[in-house]
Design a protein around this motif. Structure first.
Motif, PDB file in Angstrom:
ATOM      1  N   LEU A 186       0.831  -1.203   0.000  1.00  0.00           N
ATOM      2  CA  LEU A 186       0.000   0.000   0.000  1.00  0.00           C
ATOM      3  C   LEU A 186       0.865   1.253   0.000  1.00  0.00           C
ATOM      4  N   THR A 187       1.955   1.223   0.769  1.00  0.00           N
ATOM      5  CA  THR A 187       2.906   2.332   0.835  1.00  0.00           C
ATOM      6  C   THR A 187       4.326   1.768   0.893  1.00  0.00           C
ATOM      7  N   ASP A 188       5.302   2.666   0.881  1.00  0.00           N
ATOM      8  CA  ASP A 188       6.697   2.245   1.094  1.00  0.00           C
ATOM      9  C   ASP A 188       7.217   2.890   2.371  1.00  0.00           C
ATOM     10  N   ALA A 189       8.463   2.591   2.704  1.00  0.00           N
ATOM     11  CA  ALA A 189       9.040   3.050   3.978  1.00  0.00           C
ATOM     12  C   ALA A 189       9.123   4.566   4.070  1.00  0.00           C
ATOM     13  N   SER A 190       9.124   5.251   2.919  1.00  0.00           N
ATOM     14  CA  SER A 190       9.257   6.714   2.936  1.00  0.00           C
ATOM     15  C   SER A 190       7.960   7.415   3.330  1.00  0.00           C
ATOM     16  N   VAL A 191       6.854   6.691   3.254  1.00  0.00           N
ATOM     17  CA  VAL A 191       5.548   7.286   3.562  1.00  0.00           C
ATOM     18  C   VAL A 191       5.189   6.973   5.014  1.00  0.00           C
TER      19      VAL A 191
END
Length: 878
Positions: free
Chosen positions: A559-564
Motif C-alpha cells: 500500500l505504501t513504502d518506507a518513505s511514507v
C-alpha cells in the motif's frame, strides 16, 4: 408496556432454555419475524405487467386496428401484449426469487444461552423465554426484560425519537411508563451502543413494539432507484422523439393527400417502434443476476441503487484488521517484567511451542497472573465446535487453554459482580470480582492507557514501584512490537479488601505484563491493490491501531513504502479550519492511525467535498456513522457488529479487501452490461423508427406493419438484450478510471454511436428494399418481407457490435458470452417458424422468397456489422 404474554418463570438465567423447550416454543409462538410488506401475489404481479404507458399505447393501436376492420392485426397486438406480459411476469418473478435468495444470505444472528452454552442462531429462531446475550454493536432481536447489565445502553431513537442512548438496568418493568422511560426493557430493532448484559425475551415478531408499529403503518410507496429513473427518462425521450416524427409525418402526408388509413397505420407503427418493451424487464433481471453473482463472491448488496454507485467509487477507506490482515489473531509475544517469550500457538494440536526466551519464565507468578487476568477479563466463549466473541479475546482463551490453569475453579473463586465495558474513548476493559481476599479488579487495554493508571509493577513476584522511567521502558517495548506488525495489549489488576469507589476503581493499578498479538497480512490483497491503482481508485488505510503496526502492514501489502509515514489522529488538523497546505497533506496521506470515529467521518466529508465517490469499510458500532456517510458503506460479515451490517450498503461475508475490489469490478460490469443492452435496444428501436419514417417521407409505402415491429421488439430485441444484461462483462474494466455517477446512462459519444448504428442498419435495409424493387423488380409484398427479415437479422447480428472498443474482433466479452449465442439460436428458430408456420405467415404477411432475395437479405443484414466494425477500428464510434 402492556405484556401480551407473561414472562416465563421457568427459564434458568444461567442455563437458558433447552433445545427441546426452544423448539416447542418456536412451534407454539411462531418465528420471530415481522412481515413489513406482504408479498405481491402472482396474480397481481401478472396484472401489474399491463399498468404502463407502453401497454396503453399498444392497446390504443389495437383499438384503431379493430376500428378499421383489421381484426387479425388487432388480435395479434393483443397477443403480443400477452406475450410481453408473460415474459415480464416470468423475468420479474425470477428477479423476486433472486432477491429472496439474497435476503436468505444476509441473515441477522443473535446470541442466546441454550443448554448453558452461548450459541449464535438466526434471530428469527429466537423465542419466548430465550436468554439473550447482548453487547455493544448488537441489534436487539426481540423485546426482552433486562436481568443483567454492565453499563448497558441502547439507542432507541428509531423507536421513540429520543436521540440520547438510554441506560438499561435490571428491575421490575413499569407497564404504565412511556416507551422512552422503560429502562428495564429492551426493544426489537434497537441498537446496543455500550456495555453488555443479559435479557429474557418477552415478545417476538408482530407482538413486539416494533411489530405493532409496523402493523399500524401501511407499506410505504416504493420509490424508484436512480437507475429506474434514468431508464424512465430515456423511454420518455424516445416516445417524445417518435411523437414529433409521427405528427410531422401525419401532417406532411395529409398535405400530400395520402390515404388516411395508411397515415394512421404508419403512425401506429412509429408509436410501437418507439417503445423498448424489454428495457425495464431486462434492467431488473440484470441487476438481480449481477447481485447473485456478487453473492457468490462473498458480497451481499443490500440496495439495488448501490450497484450504480459501486462502479463509480474512486476512493476506498479500508480498516486494517481482518480486511487487509487475516484476522487470525493469536498470542505471539509475552512481555513480562522478568523477560520476553515468543510462542507459537497450534490450536489444532493444542500445543504451545516456545520460539525464543527462557522457558523458566512460565513458572513465574507474573506469567500465572497474566493467564488469570486473561481468563477473568474476557467475554468470549469457546466450545468444542464454535468460538464466539471478540477475536482478540478468543485468542486469549485459546492460549489460556494450553496453560496449567483450572479455569472453572478460577471463575468460581473469583465471582464476577460487575464490568466496565471497553469503549473507544477509554480503550480499557475491566471486570470486578469478589474472592476470599476481598475484591479483584482485572484490567486489560491499550498500553498507554493502562500504564497511566499503574503505580506498581508485579516484578519477580513482588509489587514494586513503577516510575516514569519504567513506564517509558514499556512504551518502547510496545513500539518495538508494533514495528514488527504486532498489536499490544496490557494487563493490570488491583486487589483490595473493600470494594473501591467508582472514581478510584481504575486507579493505583499493578502492572502485570503485555501481550503482542499477531494478525498476519493478507498477501492476496497485493494484486487487488494494484488493480485499484490501475482503475484509478485510491485505497487509504484508516485504523485505530498503532501507527507502526499500520505502517508495517501497509509496507508488507504494497500500500505504501518506507518513505511514507502514517498520520495519527492527534496530527489531523481541524477540518473546519483547513488551509491549502493541510488539505494537500491530508489528501496525500495513505495511512491514518489512532483515529477516532469522528475523524473518520471528517475524512470522508473531506474527500466527498472534492467530488470523490467514497467507499468505507467498517465493523464496529462506532463505524456506523461513517458507513452511513460514505457513498458505499461496506460492513464486515464475519467480525462486524449487527449495527454496522444494518447501516451498510453491502456486507462482505469473508471480510477480505479482495472482495471489495471484486465488488467494485462487478459493479462496473453490471453497469456496463446495462449500458450495452440499452445501446442495443435503443439503436434497434431507432432503426425501426428511421425505416418507417424514411419510407413515409419518400412515399415508399409501409415497409413494416405494426405487427412486424411488435414482433421485432418482443422477439429479436429482448432475448439478445437479456443475454447482454447477464454477461460476465469486459475483463479490462479495472484498467479504466471510474465513471462519473452524475453522468447519464448514455453520454454524447454513446448517443453518437447509437445513432450511427441505427442509421447504418436503416441505410442497409432501405438500400436492399430499393435494390429489390428497382433492380429485381419484386412486388411490394416481397419487398416488405425483405425489409422485415433484413432488419431482423441485422438487429440480431448487431449484438456483436456491443463489444468493448479495445477488445478483439473475434474474442471478446460478447463472443465469449454463451447466452448471446443461445439467444441468437432461439431467435433464428423463431424467425424460421414465421416462414414455415402458416398461422404466423398469415399474421406477419410473409410471402415465399426466392434464393436471390435471401441473398439480398443476408447481404443487407451483414453489411451494418462489417461497416460498424471498420468504424470501431478507426475509432469513429465506441
Amino acid at each position: 408496556m402492556e405484556q401480551e404474554l407473561e414472562m416465563p418463570v421457568d427459564t434458568d438465567i444461567a442455563k437458558g432454555l433447552t433445545e427441546t423447550e426452544a423448539a416447542q416454543r418456536l412451534e407454539q409462538y411462531g418465528p420471530n419475524a415481522i412481515e413489513t410488506q406482504k408479498k405481491e401475489s402472482l396474480f397481481l404481479l401478472f396484472i401489474r405487467q399491463f399498468k404502463s404507458l407502453i401497454v396503453a399505447i399498444l392497446a390504443l393501436a389495437a383499438v384503431v386496428s379493430f376500428s378499421f376492420g383489421d381484426w387479425l392485426e388487432g388480435f395479434a397486438i393483443i397477443g403480443v401484449l400477452l406475450i410481453n406480459a408473460i415474459t415480464g411476469f416470468i423475468l420479474e418473478w425470477q428477479a423476486m426469487r433472486s432477491m429472496d435468495a439474497l435476503k436468505e444470505l444476509d441473515v441477522t444472528m443473535a446470541r442466546v444461552i441454550r443448554d448453558a452454552n452461548v450459541k449464535e442462531i438466526p434471530s428469527e429462531k429466537v423465542t419466548i423465554g430465550d436468554v439473550i446475550w447482548l453487547e455493544a454493536g448488537d441489534i436487539v432481536p426481540a423485546d426482552a426484560h433486562v436481568v443483567e447489565a454492565n453499563q448497558l445502553q441502547s439507542d432507541e431513537s428509531a423507536l421513540t425519537g429520543e436521540s440520547l442512548p438510554v441506560e438499561k438496568k435490571p428491575g421490575e418493568p413499569d407497564e404504565n411508563a412511556p416507551l422512552a422511560e422503560q429502562i428495564h426493557q429492551l426493544f426489537k430493532g434497537t441498537a446496543v451502543v455500550n456495555g453488555n448484559g443479559k435479557a429474557i425475551v418477552t415478545d417476538i415478531g408482530a407482538k413486539t413494539e416494533l411489530g405493532k408499529i409496523s402493523q399500524m403503518v401501511e407499506s410505504a410507496t416504493q420509490t424508484s432507484t436512480p437507475l429506474e429513473k434514468k431508464l424512465e427518462s430515456l423511454t420518455q425521450k424516445l416516445i417524445w422523439i417518435t411523437a414529433v416524427l409521427a405528427v410531422l409525418y401525419f401532417v406532411f402526408g395529409l398535405l400530400q393527400g395520402k390515404d388516411l388509413l395508411i397515415l394512421l397505420k404508419t403512425s401506429i407503427a412509429l408509436a410501437i417502434a418507439a417503445i423498448p418493451e424489454g428495457l425495464a424487464i431486462v434492467a431488473t433481471i440484470s441487476l438481480a443476476y449481477g447481485m447473485l453473482r456478487l453473492a457468490k463472491k462473498n458480497v451481499i448488496i443490500k440496495r439495488l441503487s448501490s450497484v450504480e454507485t459501486l462502479g463509480s467509487a474512486n476512493v476506498v477507506f479500508s480498516d486494517k484488521t481482518g480486511t487487509l490482515t487475516l484476522n487470525q489473531i493469536e498470542v505471539n509475544t509475552i512481555c513480562l517484567p522478568e523477560g520476553t517469550l515468543e510462542v507459537r500457538i497450534n490450536t489444532e494440536d493444542k500445543k504451545q511451542a516456545l520460539v525464543s526466551g527462557d522457558a523458566e519464565l512460565i513458572k513465574n507468578r507474573s506469567y500465572q497472573k497474566l493467564a488469570e487476568l486473561s481468563m477473568l477479563c474476557n467475554n468470549a466463549h469457546i466450545t468444542a465446535d464454535t468460538a464466539t466473541g471478540d477475536p482478540l479475546e478468543i485468542a486469549l482463551l485459546q492460549w489460556i487453554n494450553l496453560q496449567r490453569i483450572h479455569a472453572e475453579d478460577l471463575i468460581q473463586k473469583n465471582r464476577r459482580i460487575n464490568e466496565i465495558a471497553f469503549s473507544s474513548e477509554t480503550r480499557i476493559m475491566a471486570t470486578i470480582h469478589q474472592n476470599e481476599a476481598g475484591y479483584l479488579v482485572a484490567v486489560k487495554g491499550a498500553v498507554e492507557e493502562v500504564l497511566s493508571r499503574c503505580n506498581n509493577s508485579l516484578d519477580a513476584g513482588q509489587e514494586n514501584s513503577l516510575d516514569e522511567v519504567g513506564k517509558k521502558k514499556w512504551v518502547d517495548i510496545s513500539e518495538q512490537l508494533a514495528a514488527k506488525g504486532l498489536r499490544s495489549i496490557a494487563f493490570a489488576f488491583q486487589q483490595t479488601s473493600t470494594l473501591p469507589a467508582d472514581d478510584v476503581l481504575l486507579q493505583d493499578l499493578t502492572w502485570v505484563a503485555m501481550i503482542g498479538f499477531l494478525d498476519p497480512p493478507r498477501l492476496e490483497v497485493v494484486p487487488s491493490l494494484k488493480s485499484c491503482h490501475d482503475a484509478g481508485i485510491r485505497v487509504i488505510m484508516v485504523t485505530g491501531d498503532h501507527p507502526s503496526t499500520a505502517q508495517h502492514i501497509g509496507e508488507t501489502i504494497g500500500l505504501t513504502d518506507a518513505s511514507v509515514k502514517p498520520m495519527t489522529g492527534r496530527d489531523i488538523p481541524d477540518l473546519k479550519q483547513l488551509n491549502d497546505e493541510d488539505k494537500k497533506r491530508l489528501l496525500e496521506t495513505r495511512i491514518f492511525a489512532r483515529v477516532s470515529p469522528g475523524q473518520k467521518l471528517d475524512l470522508i466529508s473531506l474527500y466527498q467535498e472534492q467530488g470523490d465517490i467514497v467507499g468505507m469499510t467498517g465493523d464496529g458500532i462506532n463505524d456506523a456513522p461513517a458507513l452511513k456517510k460514505a457513498d458505499i458503506g461496506i460492513a464486515m460479515g464475519l467480525r462486524g457488529t449487527q449495527v454496522a451490517r444494518e447501516t451498510a450498503d453491502m456486507v462482505l461475508k469473508d471480510d477480505s479487501f479482495v472482495s471489495v475490489v471484486a465488488a467494485i469490478a462487478q459493479g462496473r460490469i453490471i453497469f456496463g452490461n446495462i449500458r450495452k443492452f440499452i445501446m442495443y435496444l435503443v439503436s434497434c428501436n431507432l432503426s425501426e423508427i428511421f425505416v418507417v419514417t424514411a419510407s413515409g417521407f419518400l412515399s415508399l409505402g409501409l415497409p413494416l406493419t405494426p405487427l412486424q415491429i411488435l414482433f421485432l421488439n418482443v422477439v429479436t430485441d429482448v432475448f439478445p438484450a437479456l443475454a447482454l444484461g447477464i454477461g460476465k462483462g469486459d475483463s479490462s474494466v479495472m484498467r479504466h478510471p471510474p465513471r462519473d455517477p452524475k453522468s447519464p446512462i448514455l453520454s454524447k459519444p454513446h448517443w453518437m454511436a447509437v445513432i450511427i448504428h441505427a442509421l447504418l442498419m436503416t441505410g442497409s435495409v432501405m438500400f436492399a428494399a430499393f435494390y429489390s424493387a428497382e433492380v429485381l423488380g419484386i412486388n411490394a409484398a416481397d419487398d416488405n418481407n425483405i425489409v422485415f427479415y433484413s432488419l431482423s437479422l441485422a438487429q440480431l447480428f448487431h449484438v456483436f457490435n456491443l463489444a468493448s472498443g479495445n477488445s478483439g474482433l473475434f474474442r471478446n466479452e460478447i463472443t465469449k458470452n454463451r447466452y448471446v449465442w443461445l439467444a441468437i439460436i432461439v431467435c433464428m428458430g423463431i424467425l424460421a417458424l414465421t416462414y414455415y408456420v402458416p398461422v404466423l405467415r398469415e399474421a406477419l404477411t410473409i410471402q415465399n422468397l426466392h434464393p436471390i432475395e435471401w441473398v439480398v437479405v443476408l447481404a443487407a443484414s451483414l453489411t451494418p456489422l462489417v461497416l460498424i466494425q471498420i468504424l470501431k477500428r478507426l475509432r469513429v464510434v465506441w
